[in-house]
Design an enzyme around this catalytic site. Structure first.
Site, PDB file in Angstrom:
ATOM      1  N   ASP A  66      -0.634   4.440   0.788  1.00  0.00           N
ATOM      2  CA  ASP A  66      -1.201   5.496   1.623  1.00  0.00           C
ATOM      3  C   ASP A  66      -0.436   5.494   2.940  1.00  0.00           C
ATOM      4  O   ASP A  66       0.254   4.523   3.278  1.00  0.00           O
ATOM      5  CB  ASP A  66      -2.697   5.287   1.860  1.00  0.00           C
ATOM      6  CG  ASP A  66      -3.013   3.977   2.555  1.00  0.00           C
ATOM      7  OD1 ASP A  66      -2.423   2.934   2.166  1.00  0.00           O
ATOM      8  OD2 ASP A  66      -3.843   3.966   3.486  1.00  0.00           O
TER       9      ASP A  66
ATOM     10  N   HIS B 231       0.846  -1.201   0.000  1.00  0.00           N
ATOM     11  CA  HIS B 231       0.000   0.000   0.000  1.00  0.00           C
ATOM     12  C   HIS B 231       0.872   1.240   0.000  1.00  0.00           C
ATOM     13  O   HIS B 231       2.011   1.223   0.486  1.00  0.00           O
ATOM     14  CB  HIS B 231      -0.973   0.003   1.180  1.00  0.00           C
ATOM     15  CG  HIS B 231      -0.315   0.197   2.518  1.00  0.00           C
ATOM     16  ND1 HIS B 231      -0.094   1.435   3.073  1.00  0.00           N
ATOM     17  CD2 HIS B 231       0.175  -0.706   3.408  1.00  0.00           C
ATOM     18  CE1 HIS B 231       0.488   1.293   4.252  1.00  0.00           C
ATOM     19  NE2 HIS B 231       0.673   0.003   4.488  1.00  0.00           N
TER      20      HIS B 231
ATOM     21  N   GLU C  73      -5.092   1.331   2.998  1.00  0.00           N
ATOM     22  CA  GLU C  73      -4.750   0.366   4.047  1.00  0.00           C
ATOM     23  C   GLU C  73      -4.847   0.955   5.449  1.00  0.00           C
ATOM     24  O   GLU C  73      -5.331   0.315   6.368  1.00  0.00           O
ATOM     25  CB  GLU C  73      -3.341  -0.186   3.804  1.00  0.00           C
ATOM     26  CG  GLU C  73      -3.022  -1.469   4.586  1.00  0.00           C
ATOM     27  CD  GLU C  73      -2.489  -1.228   5.992  1.00  0.00           C
ATOM     28  OE1 GLU C  73      -2.501  -2.184   6.803  1.00  0.00           O
ATOM     29  OE2 GLU C  73      -2.053  -0.104   6.316  1.00  0.00           O
ATOM     30  N   GLU C  74      -4.406   2.195   5.585  1.00  0.00           N
ATOM     31  CA  GLU C  74      -4.352   2.789   6.930  1.00  0.00           C
ATOM     32  C   GLU C  74      -5.730   3.097   7.502  1.00  0.00           C
ATOM     33  O   GLU C  74      -5.856   3.412   8.691  1.00  0.00           O
ATOM     34  CB  GLU C  74      -3.499   4.072   6.907  1.00  0.00           C
ATOM     35  CG  GLU C  74      -2.041   3.859   6.495  1.00  0.00           C
ATOM     36  CD  GLU C  74      -1.235   3.028   7.495  1.00  0.00           C
ATOM     37  OE1 GLU C  74      -1.781   2.622   8.529  1.00  0.00           O
ATOM     38  OE2 GLU C  74      -0.051   2.767   7.204  1.00  0.00           O
TER      39      GLU C  74
ATOM     40  N   HIS D 101       3.645   4.662  12.249  1.00  0.00           N
ATOM     41  CA  HIS D 101       2.514   5.405  12.833  1.00  0.00           C
ATOM     42  C   HIS D 101       2.979   6.437  13.861  1.00  0.00           C
ATOM     43  O   HIS D 101       2.136   7.113  14.455  1.00  0.00           O
ATOM     44  CB  HIS D 101       1.480   4.472  13.500  1.00  0.00           C
ATOM     45  CG  HIS D 101       0.808   3.556  12.538  1.00  0.00           C
ATOM     46  ND1 HIS D 101      -0.468   3.085  12.746  1.00  0.00           N
ATOM     47  CD2 HIS D 101       1.216   3.017  11.371  1.00  0.00           C
ATOM     48  CE1 HIS D 101      -0.791   2.280  11.728  1.00  0.00           C
ATOM     49  NE2 HIS D 101       0.218   2.229  10.896  1.00  0.00           N
TER      50      HIS D 101
ATOM     51  N   ASP E 151       4.470  -5.773   4.641  1.00  0.00           N
ATOM     52  CA  ASP E 151       3.917  -4.608   5.336  1.00  0.00           C
ATOM     53  C   ASP E 151       4.043  -4.789   6.842  1.00  0.00           C
ATOM     54  O   ASP E 151       3.059  -4.760   7.567  1.00  0.00           O
ATOM     55  CB  ASP E 151       2.453  -4.425   4.913  1.00  0.00           C
ATOM     56  CG  ASP E 151       1.850  -3.154   5.491  1.00  0.00           C
ATOM     57  OD1 ASP E 151       2.620  -2.241   5.835  1.00  0.00           O
ATOM     58  OD2 ASP E 151       0.614  -3.081   5.606  1.00  0.00           O
TER      59      ASP E 151
ATOM     60  N   ASP F 284       6.460   2.294   6.081  1.00  0.00           N
ATOM     61  CA  ASP F 284       5.077   1.793   6.065  1.00  0.00           C
ATOM     62  C   ASP F 284       4.288   2.516   4.997  1.00  0.00           C
ATOM     63  O   ASP F 284       3.636   3.492   5.272  1.00  0.00           O
ATOM     64  CB  ASP F 284       4.467   1.970   7.451  1.00  0.00           C
ATOM     65  CG  ASP F 284       3.047   1.451   7.555  1.00  0.00           C
ATOM     66  OD1 ASP F 284       2.615   0.689   6.684  1.00  0.00           O
ATOM     67  OD2 ASP F 284       2.359   1.814   8.531  1.00  0.00           O
TER      68      ASP F 284
END
Lengths: 497, 497
Positions: free
Chosen positions: B118, B116, B186-187, B464, B215, B149
């Protein structure tokens, strides 16, 4: 001026020194449309003190109050009480506190009337049946935000003072000297007021004998006098764990979660049946006397109405005395919420690192907030330590407001009772307020004067809710009540006080 | 093209059919500046899928992905997966899912790479040391939001495929057919992806043999292969009392407060020492085997590092095996928060009328979400009924994600192990992920294919969080790992699968 009004004033003039209630009552009845119009003008001002965008309206409201008191012939002052601090380090001018004096005859008692003219927020979309800032009369009820809380009572006091205004100046015609203190921040914590009262303790308040607050309501259709309010000790219990929020998938099971610690200690505060489990809290409460029990028995209060209004199938107590006692004169624990945890809609998978519970314990005689603070802190630390958690607990009391309780046999309350008897032909219920009205306690503590709470709002006025109203009946009869009360006050002899 | 690069390509060409790792590794090393520049271009796009205002950036990001895959010679498709529903009944186009195919030789295995592009939100003011969307290299670390990520791993896969691109078309040069499926949500929950996978089950996925997901990250400095993730059952427990919020002063003591009921039942979920108290939950868990115990013993994992990173003085377990087991293969209860209660700063005196707790139970073999749902609901209703509250309780499970667990002896994992051994000269740690990566379970359930999670992110990449980074070492060696893995995959015989 129409001929009817002129006749009324002649009648009033002829009775200045011999109180003739019936003529005065007739005068009020004849002027009631003016009184409703005055309320309409005030309700039209969106004086919402919680909304900083409405601050100009609030300033305008205070100017209207000052103007009205000036037109009535009072010696008016608009007192600057400073600025309000906003979260973003900006400041905003607080609305001025308006004071006024009518008469300074040293041979008369002096009454100080407290009231507020700021209101709670209101929007038509919240579920109002009518425009909240457009006073609308339906079936004898005057709907509008702030109608009952507290604009109509403030106006009723003004009408009670100005009704004598004929040939004699109002301050000479009044049976007692009357002072007003009207604020505009009551709904958001009376910012600046306590400091102002303290500063004017030996000036404005020096000759005040009694203070009256009419910022509450009756309990039923029977008129009431309020002689007590509960205090409040508001606590923060903060559990601090990891240095930052963690993902519950990645870390769950390996860390001792602050939220679970917090839930664990909160669950030791009060039992499902309402018993406070913190040692030493319930023990301090003054026992219910037989007199009190009998008084509660006689109070007009419909338990089923109360239950239906709240919308629950069962209350904590099913009989009237227990229910009133736990509403007014016993402490309770309420858990308001938790800051720092996930509170939005949706499904976040977070282990919050720092969570802070907010709970409060209502205070009644003979509880002492200082003692309560220690008992709560000791208890929470004790149950927390049993969990053997590596997290840390911090307990702090951020509000410690004492209860207020007056002696209903004081001449001030006898005066209130006699006035109610005269206007409504019934004895009042002597009631308490479960909430905290800090201003009454502040007045008592700072000025040392006697306070009475003399409500004219109805039990179903919907304060702070949609469709707030003041009934025309309560507004007009309330004005008469205040007139009668002023007269009763003038009869109090120094010896009795 | 510079001379070094031309030489490299000649070397590559000469080894197309005989895998010569060293030459390929050298090619990657020589192109690493281009790779870092490619990452810089991608990180510069603020493709935050949670912020609707950034949606144009997210669309642009997906176009860049499609363009890149096209330039590499892939058969690219941008798949419309519909709209996202916003709270105010508006809709917003979801970013397209980009698929690509390199090679369709029926004599080769086909690998599908999922990734991903995003990212999580990021602002300099959150505490970043560098501009989050400006890739900045400090001491061999490439700082930037989304670097680890999941942008660098996605690019590493592309470099691994395109590195062969010299004279032979890339699809002929590759030892296996490679497909890409790259998403941009995804997030925030991979909106639209599951339906898209289901719809393309018999088309795009029909010839896919293996799926690889990169991931996630290593557990330590030792390379790792992830063979399991925990699932998650997410619950709402809602207690409904009075028909509206009540003032705690006016009503406190007379009503049974929903918040106190809720705290009471939440306190029965898990003990201070981490034991799940809901009957029938812990009992379903597959016992820890001796093999597993031994494997955990050998895993490189520093308990003190872990503790310091979280910032706590003590963890739930002090030894490595217990800690890893409770991170990966035992369930746990996390209480995330309460909706409907007071959660803002300040001191509101409210009795919330409707409060909804959010908690989740991580799922491991052999738990069954359907059974868990019933056990949790039964338990909560049972403890709630003992409280004899007039309030009502509603329990619902809003997410029921199963755990994913692969067989580490499957040839796919042997291929991963061999590739790691070749690139890093060590055996990998076989690890699990405590969190839920629903996509792996979805791929398994929908396509029936074998999945491997082959991470190249570092254990300290700060996903994150502030200062997310990808080390240049992991990015470049990771690219080599993927090249080696493609070669290992090509060696798998049908019989072995």
């Amino acid at each position: 001026m129409n001929i009817g009004a002129s006749l009324s004033i002649l009648l009033v003039l002829s009775t200045v020194h011999a109180f003739q209630y019936n003529q005065l009552a007739q005068y009020v009845d004849e002027h009631q449309e003016e009184y409703v119009e005055a309320l309409r003008d005030w309700v039209a001002v969106e004086s919402d003190s919680s909304n900083v965008l409405r601050r100009p309206e609030l300033h305008r409201m205070m100017e209207m109050v000052a103007q009205k008191l000036q037109q009535m012939g009072g010696a008016v002052e608009s007192v600057d009480v400073g600025d309000q601090e906003l979260p973003d380090r900006q400041t905003l001018a607080l609305p001025k506190v308006v004071t006024a004096r009518f008469g300074s005859d040293p041979n008369k008692h002096t009454l100080c009337v407290y009231g507020h003219v700021d209101v709670q927020p209101a929007k038509l979309e919240d579920g109002w049946a009518t425009e909240p800032f457009n006073l609308t009369e339906i079936n004898g009820n005057l709907y509008g935000r702030g109608a009952s809380d507290n604009k109509a009572p403030v106006l009723a006091w003004m009408h009670a003072v100005e009704k004598d205004n004929g040939v004699l100046p109002v301050d000479q015609a009044l049976p007692v000297n009357v002072k007003f203190i009207i604020e505009g921040m009551e709904e958001t914590g009376s910012n600046g007021l306590e400091a102002m009262i303290l500063a004017q303790k030996d000036t404005f308040f020096s000759d005040v004998d009694y203070i009256v607050v009419s910022d509450c309501g009756w309990l039923s259709r029977r008129p009431a006098i309020t002689y007590g309010t509960r205090g409040n000790c508001y606590f923060l219990a903060e559990v601090h764990g990891p240095k930052q929020d963690l993902h519950s998938g990645v870390y769950g099971g390996t860390v001792i979660e602050p939220m679970i610690d917090l839930i664990g200690i909160l669950d030791t505060l009060i039992s499902p049946s309402g018993k406070i489990l913190i040692p030493g809290i319930q023990e301090a409460v003054a026992p219910l006397s037989d007199d009190e029990w009998r008084m509660y028995q006689d109070i007009e209060f419909d338990v089923d109405d109360y239950k239906n209004k709240i919308g629950v199938s069962r209350l904590m107590y099913s009989n009237k005395v227990d229910l009133l006692a736990h509403k007014w004169r016993y402490p309770t624990v309420s858990i308001h919420g938790i800051e720092g945890a996930f509170s939005d809609p949706g499904t976040k998978t977070v282990i919050p690192s720092k969570v802070c519970a907010k709970f409060s314990i209502r205070q009644v005689p003979n509880m002492d907030p200082t003692v309560v603070e220690k008992k709560v802190s000791d208890h929470l630390h004790s149950v927390f330590s049993k969990r053997q958690s590596p997290n840390t607990l911090k307990v702090s009391m951020v509000i410690g407001a004492k209860p207020w309780l007056a002696d209903i046999h004081h001449p001030l309350f006898e005066a209130g009772k006699a006035a109610i008897k005269r206007v409504f032909s019934v004895d009042p219920d002597f009631i308490r307020e479960g909430g905290t009205i800090p201003i009454s306690r502040t007045f008592q503590d700072v000025t040392g004067k006697s306070i009475i709470m003399l409500p004219i709002g109805g039990f179903d006025d919907g304060l702070h809710s949609q469709n707030e109203k003041m009934s025309r009946y309560n507004y007009i009869e309330g004005t008469k009540l205040f007139i009668a009360f002023l007269n009763e006050l003038s009869q109090i002899t120094e010896a009795a006080v």
